[in-house]
Every structure is written in structure tokens, then in C-alpha cells.
Design a protein around this motif. Structure first.
Motif, PDB file in Angstrom:
ATOM      1  N   ASP A  18       1.008   5.355   0.336  1.00  0.00           N
ATOM      2  CA  ASP A  18       0.255   6.521   0.783  1.00  0.00           C
ATOM      3  C   ASP A  18       1.224   7.474   1.477  1.00  0.00           C
ATOM      4  O   ASP A  18       2.404   7.162   1.643  1.00  0.00           O
ATOM      5  CB  ASP A  18      -0.878   6.128   1.723  1.00  0.00           C
ATOM      6  CG  ASP A  18      -2.046   7.108   1.669  1.00  0.00           C
ATOM      7  OD1 ASP A  18      -1.850   8.219   1.131  1.00  0.00           O
ATOM      8  OD2 ASP A  18      -3.131   6.781   2.167  1.00  0.00           O
ATOM      9  N   ASP A  19       0.722   8.626   1.865  1.00  0.00           N
ATOM     10  CA  ASP A  19       1.545   9.605   2.571  1.00  0.00           C
ATOM     11  C   ASP A  19       0.765  10.144   3.756  1.00  0.00           C
ATOM     12  O   ASP A  19      -0.466  10.155   3.765  1.00  0.00           O
ATOM     13  CB  ASP A  19       1.967  10.750   1.646  1.00  0.00           C
ATOM     14  CG  ASP A  19       0.815  11.284   0.816  1.00  0.00           C
ATOM     15  OD1 ASP A  19       0.061  12.115   1.340  1.00  0.00           O
ATOM     16  OD2 ASP A  19       0.682  10.872  -0.345  1.00  0.00           O
ATOM     17  N   VAL A  25      -3.442   1.127   5.510  1.00  0.00           N
ATOM     18  CA  VAL A  25      -2.409   2.133   5.765  1.00  0.00           C
ATOM     19  C   VAL A  25      -2.952   3.268   6.622  1.00  0.00           C
ATOM     20  O   VAL A  25      -2.213   3.868   7.418  1.00  0.00           O
ATOM     21  CB  VAL A  25      -1.839   2.661   4.430  1.00  0.00           C
ATOM     22  CG1 VAL A  25      -2.806   3.611   3.730  1.00  0.00           C
ATOM     23  CG2 VAL A  25      -0.492   3.341   4.648  1.00  0.00           C
ATOM     24  N   GLU A  26      -4.241   3.574   6.524  1.00  0.00           N
ATOM     25  CA  GLU A  26      -4.819   4.613   7.366  1.00  0.00           C
ATOM     26  C   GLU A  26      -4.820   4.191   8.840  1.00  0.00           C
ATOM     27  O   GLU A  26      -4.575   5.022   9.728  1.00  0.00           O
ATOM     28  CB  GLU A  26      -6.250   4.932   6.905  1.00  0.00           C
ATOM     29  CG  GLU A  26      -6.364   5.383   5.453  1.00  0.00           C
ATOM     30  CD  GLU A  26      -5.718   6.739   5.208  1.00  0.00           C
ATOM     31  OE1 GLU A  26      -5.397   7.445   6.182  1.00  0.00           O
ATOM     32  OE2 GLU A  26      -5.526   7.077   4.016  1.00  0.00           O
ATOM     33  N   HIS A  72      -3.657   9.861  -6.298  1.00  0.00           N
ATOM     34  CA  HIS A  72      -2.354  10.489  -6.537  1.00  0.00           C
ATOM     35  C   HIS A  72      -1.324   9.476  -7.021  1.00  0.00           C
ATOM     36  O   HIS A  72      -0.442   9.813  -7.819  1.00  0.00           O
ATOM     37  CB  HIS A  72      -1.868  11.161  -5.254  1.00  0.00           C
ATOM     38  CG  HIS A  72      -0.576  11.895  -5.417  1.00  0.00           C
ATOM     39  ND1 HIS A  72      -0.494  13.121  -6.044  1.00  0.00           N
ATOM     40  CD2 HIS A  72       0.695  11.566  -5.065  1.00  0.00           C
ATOM     41  CE1 HIS A  72       0.766  13.518  -6.059  1.00  0.00           C
ATOM     42  NE2 HIS A  72       1.507  12.595  -5.478  1.00  0.00           N
ATOM     43  N   TYR A  73      -1.431   8.238  -6.565  1.00  0.00           N
ATOM     44  CA  TYR A  73      -0.470   7.203  -6.941  1.00  0.00           C
ATOM     45  C   TYR A  73      -0.981   6.356  -8.105  1.00  0.00           C
ATOM     46  O   TYR A  73      -0.584   5.193  -8.249  1.00  0.00           O
ATOM     47  CB  TYR A  73      -0.162   6.321  -5.732  1.00  0.00           C
ATOM     48  CG  TYR A  73       0.540   7.078  -4.640  1.00  0.00           C
ATOM     49  CD1 TYR A  73       1.910   7.296  -4.687  1.00  0.00           C
ATOM     50  CD2 TYR A  73      -0.177   7.625  -3.574  1.00  0.00           C
ATOM     51  CE1 TYR A  73       2.554   8.029  -3.696  1.00  0.00           C
ATOM     52  CE2 TYR A  73       0.462   8.344  -2.578  1.00  0.00           C
ATOM     53  CZ  TYR A  73       1.823   8.543  -2.651  1.00  0.00           C
ATOM     54  OH  TYR A  73       2.465   9.259  -1.664  1.00  0.00           O
ATOM     55  N   GLY A 132      -2.997   2.037  -4.276  1.00  0.00           N
ATOM     56  CA  GLY A 132      -2.839   3.409  -3.806  1.00  0.00           C
ATOM     57  C   GLY A 132      -4.054   4.234  -4.163  1.00  0.00           C
ATOM     58  O   GLY A 132      -4.988   3.750  -4.830  1.00  0.00           O
ATOM     59  N   ASP A 133      -4.060   5.491  -3.733  1.00  0.00           N
ATOM     60  CA  ASP A 133      -5.185   6.363  -4.045  1.00  0.00           C
ATOM     61  C   ASP A 133      -4.963   7.034  -5.394  1.00  0.00           C
ATOM     62  O   ASP A 133      -4.080   6.648  -6.167  1.00  0.00           O
ATOM     63  CB  ASP A 133      -5.407   7.383  -2.930  1.00  0.00           C
ATOM     64  CG  ASP A 133      -4.170   8.235  -2.667  1.00  0.00           C
ATOM     65  OD1 ASP A 133      -3.214   8.169  -3.479  1.00  0.00           O
ATOM     66  OD2 ASP A 133      -4.144   8.972  -1.669  1.00  0.00           O
ATOM     67  N   ARG A 151      -6.732  -0.826   0.818  1.00  0.00           N
ATOM     68  CA  ARG A 151      -5.861   0.333   1.033  1.00  0.00           C
ATOM     69  C   ARG A 151      -6.087   0.970   2.399  1.00  0.00           C
ATOM     70  O   ARG A 151      -5.207   1.675   2.922  1.00  0.00           O
ATOM     71  CB  ARG A 151      -6.130   1.375  -0.067  1.00  0.00           C
ATOM     72  CG  ARG A 151      -5.100   2.487  -0.155  1.00  0.00           C
ATOM     73  CD  ARG A 151      -5.633   3.678  -0.916  1.00  0.00           C
ATOM     74  NE  ARG A 151      -6.661   4.360  -0.156  1.00  0.00           N
ATOM     75  CZ  ARG A 151      -6.429   5.270   0.790  1.00  0.00           C
ATOM     76  NH1 ARG A 151      -5.190   5.603   1.105  1.00  0.00           N
ATOM     77  NH2 ARG A 151      -7.420   5.849   1.438  1.00  0.00           N
ATOM     78  N   TRP A 152      -7.240   0.700   3.019  1.00  0.00           N
ATOM     79  CA  TRP A 152      -7.544   1.312   4.309  1.00  0.00           C
ATOM     80  C   TRP A 152      -6.573   0.856   5.396  1.00  0.00           C
ATOM     81  O   TRP A 152      -6.459   1.501   6.442  1.00  0.00           O
ATOM     82  CB  TRP A 152      -8.976   0.986   4.708  1.00  0.00           C
ATOM     83  CG  TRP A 152      -9.417   1.708   5.940  1.00  0.00           C
ATOM     84  CD1 TRP A 152      -9.621   1.181   7.185  1.00  0.00           C
ATOM     85  CD2 TRP A 152      -9.699   3.111   6.067  1.00  0.00           C
ATOM     86  NE1 TRP A 152     -10.023   2.146   8.067  1.00  0.00           N
ATOM     87  CE2 TRP A 152     -10.063   3.357   7.399  1.00  0.00           C
ATOM     88  CE3 TRP A 152      -9.665   4.177   5.170  1.00  0.00           C
ATOM     89  CZ2 TRP A 152     -10.399   4.615   7.864  1.00  0.00           C
ATOM     90  CZ3 TRP A 152      -9.997   5.441   5.639  1.00  0.00           C
ATOM     91  CH2 TRP A 152     -10.358   5.650   6.963  1.00  0.00           C
ATOM     92  N   VAL A 190       0.861  -1.184   0.000  1.00  0.00           N
ATOM     93  CA  VAL A 190       0.000   0.000   0.000  1.00  0.00           C
ATOM     94  C   VAL A 190       0.895   1.229   0.000  1.00  0.00           C
ATOM     95  O   VAL A 190       1.793   1.351   0.841  1.00  0.00           O
ATOM     96  CB  VAL A 190      -0.940   0.031   1.214  1.00  0.00           C
ATOM     97  CG1 VAL A 190      -1.911   1.200   1.092  1.00  0.00           C
ATOM     98  CG2 VAL A 190      -1.694  -1.273   1.364  1.00  0.00           C
TER      99      VAL A 190
END
Length: 382
Positions: free
Chosen positions: A102-103, A300-301, A195-196, A192-193, A297-298, A100
Motif C-alpha cells: 500500500d502507499d 497496513v492502515e 491499484h496493486y 493489495g488494493d 489488508r487493513w 501487504v
């Protein structure tokens, strides 16, 4: 070093030291370096608020705070070497997993002179704020038992670096993915979201032999049935079928995007009427798996939340560049140590931290019996 600790904290330090040995930290440098890292990680676990070097040295008096400062500022060790140890540990687990990208933003409202800080829009708080931007690559096992941050990079604003040295978040992210691929870590897909999901980024992932999943921007141009149009204009033309097991309406199709090439596209519409455009370079992927992989992906949050609450991600008050980077490097290490210290795979990292903090407070003593005046249903929490 353990002999200089208080009796109540010695057991926690020894448990952290054993967990770091399992991660092969003792192979990275000198015994002194390994002991200081174990002390710093123990401090991050033991203290909830402001785990600065002075407070860590006060509750864990094995070494003075100057030694912990030298660990962050002067001692020779690399945060990329720490990431390599975490990659090797994930590889030794022998489980299938996914990546995953993310930033995360660490808010630094009063640190405008900090070279790593910049003005960044936060989608969580819906406003611009001054903070540090960290690009994180997370490896998660497919069974949900492990979440291991295998790499990170701090994004540096243009104002604080030379033009030829500036790199975007996507450029930093491709470095992280390349490192994991070179280590031959088991990876089923990368998610990824929006942006990725840039065109050139997806092509680079495909050249690395990876299957990627992402989200298209609504303005992205696609070609379907010989007609060129934005994907947001294509969605209303489709007959979306209700998917009870997913809780939304969706339809899968194959399209061509000039910036991407051939893509598998899944258009979804939730119960609020909002469209989402999921894409992948796996042209044979079925609709359900694409939706479920995007939802994965959640993970990573939850790692960002737990790292801030339980591993001290927002605790660093250093002004020195090297100290800031090294503190951020110790946070993923602490997060993995908390997972190693779990008694069961279902135990959360927050529960692990609370259990060890209570063990330090109790010092092996048995809690007194509840008062008889307390109702039976309230006695467990009295």
C-alpha cells in the motif's frame, strides 16, 4: 553516551539500545552510528509533537543537535540496509506471515519546492493535497502478533526527475517484493488494493512464485461461459448466496481475463448493496479464505495510523533529500522497536509509548493515594 543523559531518560535509552541490539543494528556500522540512531529513536518515542533534532537534543543531551543533523544528512548509512535488518529480524521470528502492499501520503501543504512532494489525491480526505507519497511493504505474522514494515520507497514526481529515471508506484513496489523474495522470508500470500492488482504486476508476482490477492476494477473485462463482458455487468447476473460468517453475499467462480489469464473471482455484495470483485491467481482458493485474506489488508492502515501518531512519520521538516529519506527510514525502525518493548504481545504500540513516557515522568516514585472525597468508581482515573 547514556551517562550524559538525565537520570529519568537513561532507562528508556538503554531499553531502546537493547532492542536495537536485538535487531542487530550494531552490525551495520560504527558504534557512534548505532548510538546516534538509538538517540534518534528514543527521541521519537519520548516526544509526541515536533521531535526535531533541537528538541531531541534538549531532552536527551547526550549529543548536540549538530550530531543528529549529521546523522540524517552526512553520515554513511543506508535506509535499504535498515530494511534488510528488519527483514532478517522477521525471518528470525520463525513465523508464517503475509505481505501487504500500500502507499501512504504525508501531507506537506507548504512545501511546494520540496522535490519529493507533489499534488496527490487523498482518498481519506476526498480531495487533492500537496504531500509526499511513500510506497510501503508490510510483513504481518499470521497470528497477528507482529507488523513489520520490511521496505519502503519514496515516489518522486515527474517534474523533479529525469524522464528516464521516473518510476511508477508499481515499479517501486515490485522492487520491494523482489528484495523480500530474495531474502527467503516466509510469505503465504501478497495482498493489495485495486491499484496493486494491475495485470502485468500480478504476472510478475506469479513469476516470483507468490500467491496474490487483490480487487478488480469494475471496468475490467472478463470472459465467463464464453461471453466477454465487464465484471460490473457480470455481477448482477450471479445468484449471490448469504454468508453468515462473513456478513455479506458472495459467489466464487473461475474466469479468464485478457490482461491477467485464468483467475479465481469472488463477487461480494455488502448490506449497503455495494459490489466488490476479489481476485487471486490461486485457482483452488475457497471463498471464505479469499474474503478473509482481502480483509487482512487493513493491517497496513493501522500501521500508517500508528506511525503518524506514535513514531513521528509526519514530523520531518528537512529540505535535504537524503535527510527526508533517512527520517522516513527511522520511522519503521521506531515502530518495530515499540513492538519489541511490549510487555505482552497484546499490548499496543500506543500503550508502550505511554508506559515509557509515564516511567520518565514518575522516575520510580509511587503515585499518591486517591482523595477520599473521590467516588470509588472514579478513583482509577482521578
Amino acid at each position: 553516551m547514556a551517562s550524559r543523559l538525565y537520570r529519568t531518560t537513561r532507562q528508556l535509552y538503554l531499553a531502546v539500545e537493547a532492542a536495537l541490539v536485538r535487531l542487530h543494528l550494531n552490525t551495520m556500522g560504527t558504534p557512534t552510528l548505532a548510538a546516534l540512531i538509538a538517540l534518534a529513536v528514543t527521541g521519537l518515542i519520548l516526544l509526541d509533537a515536533r521531535p526535531a533534532q533541537t528538541r531531541v537534543a534538549r531532552v536527551l543531551p547526550a549529543r548536540c543537535y549538530d550530531a543528529l543533523n549529521r546523522l540524517l544528512r552526512a553520515m554513511p548509512f543506508s535506509t535499504r540496509a535498515l530494511s534488510s535488518l528488519l527483514i532478517a529480524f522477521a525471518k528470525r521470528l520463525g513465523r508464517d506471515g503475509y505481505l501487504v502492499l500500500d502507499d501512504v501520503i504525508v501531507e506537506k501543504a507548504f512545501a511546494k519546492r520540496l522535490p519529493w512532494a507533489g499534488k496527490i489525491y487523498s482518498f481519506a480526505k476526498k480531495r487533492k493535497l500537496w504531500g509526499i507519497h511513500i510506497v510501503v511493504l508490510l510483513w504481518c505474522s499470521c497470528d497477528g502478533a507482529w507488523r513489520i514494515p520490511v521496505g519502503f520507497r519514496l515516489w518522486r514526481p515527474k517534474r523533479s526527475c529525469r524522464t528516464e529515471c521516473y518510476r511508477t508506484k508499481l515499479q517501486l513496489a515490485i522492487e520491494l517484493v523482489t528484495q523480500v523474495v530474495a531474502a527467503r522470508l516466509s510469505v503465504r500470500y501478497v495482498v493489495g488494493d485495486t491499484h496493486y492488482s494491475a495485470g502485468w504486476f500480478g504476472k510478475r508476482l506469479a513469476r516470483l512464485g507468490l500467491t496474490w490477492h487483490g480487487t478488480l476494477d469494475p471496468k475490467t473485462t472478463v470472459v465467463w461461459h464464453g461471453r466477454k463482458q465487464a465484471v460490473r455487468d457480470l455481477a448482477p447476473q450471479l445468484h449471490l448466496k448469504w454468508r453468515k460468517q462473513l456478513g455479506l453475499r458472495a459467489k466464487a467462480l473461475r474466469v479468464y481475463a485478457p490482461k491477467y489469464g485464468q483467475l479465481r473471482l469472488v463477487v461480494t455484495k455488502n448490506r449497503h448493496g455495494n459490489y466488490e470483485y476479489l481476485v487471486s491467481n490461486d485457482l483452488q482458493a475457497d471463498l471464505s479464505s479469499m474474503v478473509l485474506r482481502k480483509r487482512s489488508r487493513w493491517s497496513v492502515e493501522t500501521v500508517f495510523r500508528d506511525s503518524k501518531q506514535f513514531a513521528g512519520l509526519e514530523a520531518c521538516q528537512c529540505w535535504v533529500d537524503q535527510a527526508m529519506v533517512r527520517h522516513v527510514g527511522l520511522v519503521p525502525l521506531t515502530f518495530v522497536v515499540l513492538q519489541v518493548l511490549r510487555s505482552t504481545s497484546e499490548e499496543s504500540v500506543g500503550a508502550v509509548k505511554e508506559r515509557w513516557q509515564l516511567a520518565v515522568i514518575r522516575d520510580g516514585q509511587i503515585a499518591p493515594a486517591p482523595l477520599k472525597a473521590c467516588p470509588p468508581e472514579l478513583r482509577p482515573t482521578a
